[in-house]
Design a protein around this motif. Structure first.
Motif, PDB file in Angstrom:
ATOM      1  N   LEU A  29      -0.260   6.059   2.443  1.00 11.75           N
ATOM      2  CA  LEU A  29      -1.654   6.384   2.702  1.00 11.75           C
ATOM      3  C   LEU A  29      -1.790   7.903   2.699  1.00 11.75           C
ATOM      4  CD1 LEU A  29      -4.495   5.405   3.622  1.00 11.75           C
ATOM      5  CD2 LEU A  29      -3.669   5.641   5.970  1.00 11.75           C
ATOM      6  N   HIS A  30      -2.860   8.392   2.091  1.00 12.69           N
ATOM      7  CA  HIS A  30      -3.030   9.844   2.016  1.00 12.69           C
ATOM      8  C   HIS A  30      -3.963  10.332   3.119  1.00 12.69           C
ATOM      9  CE1 HIS A  30      -2.468  13.693   0.197  1.00 12.69           C
ATOM     10  NE2 HIS A  30      -1.829  13.155  -0.823  1.00 12.69           N
ATOM     11  N   ARG A  35      -6.961   1.416  -3.766  1.00 16.51           N
ATOM     12  CA  ARG A  35      -8.423   1.501  -3.875  1.00 16.51           C
ATOM     13  C   ARG A  35      -9.093   0.823  -2.687  1.00 16.51           C
ATOM     14  NH1 ARG A  35     -10.652  -2.653  -8.033  1.00 16.51           N
ATOM     15  NH2 ARG A  35      -9.907  -3.934  -6.277  1.00 16.51           N
ATOM     16  N   ASP A  36      -8.671  -0.394  -2.389  1.00 20.44           N
ATOM     17  CA  ASP A  36      -9.322  -1.161  -1.331  1.00 20.44           C
ATOM     18  C   ASP A  36      -9.010  -0.604   0.053  1.00 20.44           C
ATOM     19  OD1 ASP A  36     -10.354  -2.715  -3.321  1.00 20.44           O
ATOM     20  OD2 ASP A  36      -8.962  -4.385  -3.039  1.00 20.44           O
ATOM     21  N   THR A  37      -7.849   0.016   0.208  1.00 19.45           N
ATOM     22  CA  THR A  37      -7.515   0.635   1.494  1.00 19.45           C
ATOM     23  C   THR A  37      -8.462   1.791   1.796  1.00 19.45           C
ATOM     24  OG1 THR A  37      -5.195  -0.025   1.389  1.00 19.45           O
ATOM     25  CG2 THR A  37      -5.724   1.893   2.741  1.00 19.45           C
ATOM     26  N   GLU A  74     -10.111   1.343  17.136  1.00 21.52           N
ATOM     27  CA  GLU A  74     -10.496  -0.037  16.848  1.00 21.52           C
ATOM     28  C   GLU A  74     -10.056  -0.524  15.480  1.00 21.52           C
ATOM     29  OE1 GLU A  74     -12.522  -3.783  17.229  1.00 21.52           O
ATOM     30  OE2 GLU A  74     -11.877  -2.275  18.696  1.00 21.52           O
ATOM     31  N   ILE A  75     -10.159   0.313  14.466  1.00 17.76           N
ATOM     32  CA  ILE A  75      -9.996  -0.146  13.080  1.00 17.76           C
ATOM     33  C   ILE A  75      -8.525  -0.352  12.741  1.00 17.76           C
ATOM     34  CG2 ILE A  75     -10.284   0.522  10.655  1.00 17.76           C
ATOM     35  CD1 ILE A  75     -12.880   1.911  11.484  1.00 17.76           C
ATOM     36  N   GLU A  76      -8.229  -1.528  12.219  1.00 20.74           N
ATOM     37  CA  GLU A  76      -6.918  -1.851  11.664  1.00 20.74           C
ATOM     38  C   GLU A  76      -7.127  -2.380  10.255  1.00 20.74           C
ATOM     39  OE1 GLU A  76      -3.994  -1.330  12.890  1.00 20.74           O
ATOM     40  OE2 GLU A  76      -4.504  -0.796  14.964  1.00 20.74           O
ATOM     41  N   LEU A  77      -6.196  -2.099   9.363  1.00 19.94           N
ATOM     42  CA  LEU A  77      -6.292  -2.628   8.010  1.00 19.94           C
ATOM     43  C   LEU A  77      -6.045  -4.133   8.011  1.00 19.94           C
ATOM     44  CD1 LEU A  77      -4.313   0.063   5.964  1.00 19.94           C
ATOM     45  CD2 LEU A  77      -6.793  -0.236   6.042  1.00 19.94           C
ATOM     46  N   LEU A 117      -3.914   6.032   9.423  1.00 22.14           N
ATOM     47  CA  LEU A 117      -5.181   5.315   9.558  1.00 22.14           C
ATOM     48  C   LEU A 117      -6.033   5.931  10.658  1.00 22.14           C
ATOM     49  CD1 LEU A 117      -6.975   2.901   8.801  1.00 22.14           C
ATOM     50  CD2 LEU A 117      -5.658   1.523  10.434  1.00 22.14           C
ATOM     51  N   HIS A 118      -5.404   6.315  11.757  1.00 19.79           N
ATOM     52  CA  HIS A 118      -6.137   6.821  12.914  1.00 19.79           C
ATOM     53  C   HIS A 118      -6.890   8.106  12.578  1.00 19.79           C
ATOM     54  CE1 HIS A 118      -6.855   8.231  17.055  1.00 19.79           C
ATOM     55  NE2 HIS A 118      -6.646   6.977  17.427  1.00 19.79           N
ATOM     56  N   HIS A 119      -6.210   9.089  12.023  1.00 16.24           N
ATOM     57  CA  HIS A 119      -6.937  10.339  11.764  1.00 16.24           C
ATOM     58  C   HIS A 119      -7.762  10.277  10.486  1.00 16.24           C
ATOM     59  CE1 HIS A 119      -3.219  12.044   9.584  1.00 16.24           C
ATOM     60  NE2 HIS A 119      -4.182  12.498   8.806  1.00 16.24           N
ATOM     61  N   ASP A 120      -7.466   9.336   9.579  1.00 16.94           N
ATOM     62  CA  ASP A 120      -8.323   9.162   8.413  1.00 16.94           C
ATOM     63  C   ASP A 120      -9.689   8.589   8.795  1.00 16.94           C
ATOM     64  OD1 ASP A 120      -6.527  10.250   6.673  1.00 16.94           O
ATOM     65  OD2 ASP A 120      -6.007   8.384   5.658  1.00 16.94           O
TER      66      ASP A 120
END
Length: 634
Positions: free
Chosen positions: A291-292, A348-350, A374-377, A394-397
């Motif tokens: 993940l970028h 793309r979908d991530t 809250e958000i999880e993939l 994911l957290h800081h994105d």
């Protein structure tokens, strides 16, 4: 005093063991892919001009493939680092080769009929030079026909002078192809890394673990490449051939290169490349084995997650049914059409999921931090190794999407005009009491609640910077957070924070504002760089003008300092009290270090026409940037 890192606590060891259940540890395909096509390992250590070791493959032996993850490293990060340890010269497909992992980024070479096309040049001249020597020994001694920068980040152009002679570029013999207009590429490549380079370098040293030892208690890797190396040579050559439109092609060394222009994605200027004769595709850093970042922790402009998804989808539309290999400027390739499509669709979908769900919660009134918690993939996305957070997380994105779309304020009035950190800390310490804060920090640490321990102790460290008990306990908490972090940049920040608290401020190991990048800056950006050095309140009553005549560019610019700001515009101004004439390199020195003007004039490097005391006054208005400023203390 140097401190030895502590062991993982039982709570951290348990957390890292529990983390294994979240990962598909039985999937070993990446290990086979990272080994595929090896032609030659690195022959030896890489030395700098001063004889210092810059890179030694043996220093990463602790990451042996059969070594189990230690308690001090998140098992997912350990696995990724074991993969990144694999390095050398690789054949990707016939005619396409990569040198990987003597640098944070890869060097890719495409062999054509009568020359070599180099795609991205690593971060450092030394590593790029080693990579090209391996190409020459094992692949081809054909001349370099072209250099391609996929985007504006330093680890993709910094080694260019280890790849090509600047004279060959200047003569037009070797084009340097890059996305965006020539002025735009220079602006973003140089401006981003130089104008805020002091702050960015300091933050990058934390994020990339440059101040840490290479071991299981320190820096294990950068997540997308081997650990960054301090003290390397960063170079720059401006592009000569711009790509500003999707569908543009170039015939290079007898092969077709087709470009998809993808601005405002992972970099302000970026592009994807399709080589139909090889059925080979790269999406630059818009598709990786990680993940970028939507917002980098080192500090850079916030990116557009929606654009990541948009351009990856356009790439699939154009070439998704034809691509047989995807190679990137970081990590290892993906082979086979099914594998390439799976990677691009999933990434793309991530990015689309992160973008859409962050804004869904924003529209429900959630704050960035609440949404990030809250958000999880979805499992189909989150279980893919290439979507794990080895660069961005994911957290800081999620929080970065809020920044991009809504700005820096989280919408809560309490955060609109808070007291600065030191004042806030002093008030809390006075209210609660230092002893009670320290006791709570210790209680939380012993309970394995390291986030709260570090947070509450931050109050005491900022209120009482000399409180050694608070500093060392907070260091212990940061250390355990680092040991548990899957993201290597989070790990680097936490562990370097612990080092600063225990040992004091550590010297900055590198600076993105190298002399090469400063001298390569377009003139307008050079004045912008000078402008951020101006002490505004000190210059508020100043009114001075200087004409700078760039003799090698046949340009004259007027600089004016007035009302606390520095402005510059093309052309000479009437009745300017001083004109400084000389080549750009010398005038850059005068602009940034006015005290050098007298010496340069005596040597004949510049001429001064008018009143030189204007420069003395100007020099008294400039600030200096200390690259060793503290991060976790006031």
């Amino acid at each position: 005093m140097t401190y030895t890192p502590k062991d993982a606590t039982p709570a951290t060891a348990a957390a890292n063991r529990e983390a294994v259940s979240r990962y598909d540890m039985d999937d070993r395909q990446d290990f086979a892919d990272a080994d595929r096509g090896l032609i030659a390992p690195f022959p030896d250590r890489l030395y700098g001009a001063d004889g210092r070791i810059l890179f030694d493959p043996a220093r990463f032996d602790y990451l042996a493939e059969d070594a189990p993850p230690p308690d001090t490293v998140n098992p997912s990060l350990w696995r990724q680092s074991q993969l990144i340890r694999k390095g050398g010269l690789y054949k990707v497909v016939d005619g396409l080769y990569q040198v990987r992992n003597n640098d944070i980024a890869n060097l890719t070479v495409v062999e054509g009929e009568d020359g070599l096309v180099v795609i991205d040049c690593m971060a450092a001249v030394e590593s790029a030079r080693q990579a090209m020597a391996m190409i020459r020994e094992h692949v081809s001694d054909k001349p370099v026909s072209a250099v391609i920068y996929t985007h504006t980040h330093v680890d993709h152009y910094g080694g260019v002078k280890g790849v090509v002679d600047p004279a060959d570029v200047a003569s037009g013999k070797v084009p340097v192809i890059a996305p965006g207009t020539l002025a735009s590429f220079d602006k973003h490549a140089l401006g981003e890394n130089v104008i805020v380079g002091n702050a960015m370098s300091r933050r990058a040293a934390y994020a990339f673990g440059s101040l840490l030892d290479l071991n299981a208690s320190g820096c294990v890797s950068c997540g997308i490449g081997i650990a960054s190396v301090p003290g390397v040579t960063i170079s720059y050559i401006s592009p000569t051939d711009p790509i500003t439109r999707t569908g543009t092609t170039r015939d290079l060394a007898g092969l077709t290169f087709e470009f998809l222009y993808a601005p405002d994605t992972e970099a302000p200027e970026e592009m994807h490349i399709w080589i139909p004769e090889l059925a080979a595709l790269t999406c630059a850093e818009n598709a990786n084995h990680s993940l970028h970042n939507i917002q980098t922790l080192r500090g850079a402009r916030t990116r557009d997650a929606r654009n990541f998804a948009r351009y990856l989808d356009e790439t699939l539309e154009r070439w998704g049914d034809q691509a047989q290999v995807h190679y990137g400027p970081h990590t290892w390739p993906v082979w086979g059409n099914e594998g390439v499509v799976t990677l691009l669709e999933s990434q793309r979908d991530t990015y689309k999921y992160i973008h859409d769900q962050a804004l869904r919660l924003a529209n429900k009134g959630w704050t960035p931090l609440e949404a990030a918690e809250e958000i999880e993939l979805p499992e189909e996305l989150g279980r893919k190794w290439f979507n794990r957070g080895y660069h961005g997380t994911l957290h800081h994105d999620v929080r970065a999407v809020f920044t991009k779309e809504l700005g820096m304020w989280d919408g809560d009035p309490v955060s609109l005009h808070p007291h600065p950190p030191v004042e806030t800390a002093r008030r809390f310490a006075a209210l609660i009491g230092a002893d009670r804060i320290l006791a709570e920090g210790r209680r939380a640490f012993e309970a394995g609640d390291y986030r709260w321990s570090a947070q509450i102790l931050h109050t005491l460290v900022f209120a009482e910077p000399g409180n050694e008990a608070a500093r060392h306990l907070q260091a212990d908490a940061y250390e355990q957070l680092g040991y548990q972090a899957e993201g290597p940049q989070w790990r680097g920040i936490y562990l370097t924070a612990a080092k600063e608290l225990r040992e004091g401020v550590q010297p900055a190991p590198f600076a993105t504002a190298s002399s090469d990048t400063v001298l390569a800056m377009p003139v307008d950006i050079l004045f912008d760089f000078a402008a951020v050095h101006l002490i505004g309140d000190k210059a508020a009553d100043a009114d001075l003008r200087v004409d700078f005549r760039f003799t090698d560019l046949d340009e004259t610019w007027t600089m004016r300092v007035r009302r606390g700001v520095l402005n510059a515009r093309r052309g000479a101004a009437p009745e300017t009290p001083l004109t400084v004439s000389g080549p750009k390199a010398a005038l850059a020195g005068v602009l940034l270090r006015p005290a050098t003007a007298d010496r340069l004039a005596r040597s004949g490097a510049i001429t001064l026409d008018g009143d030189p005391s204007v420069l003395e006054t100007y020099g008294g208005l400039l600030d200096e940037f200390d690259p060793h400023f503290p991060i976790v203390t006031p």
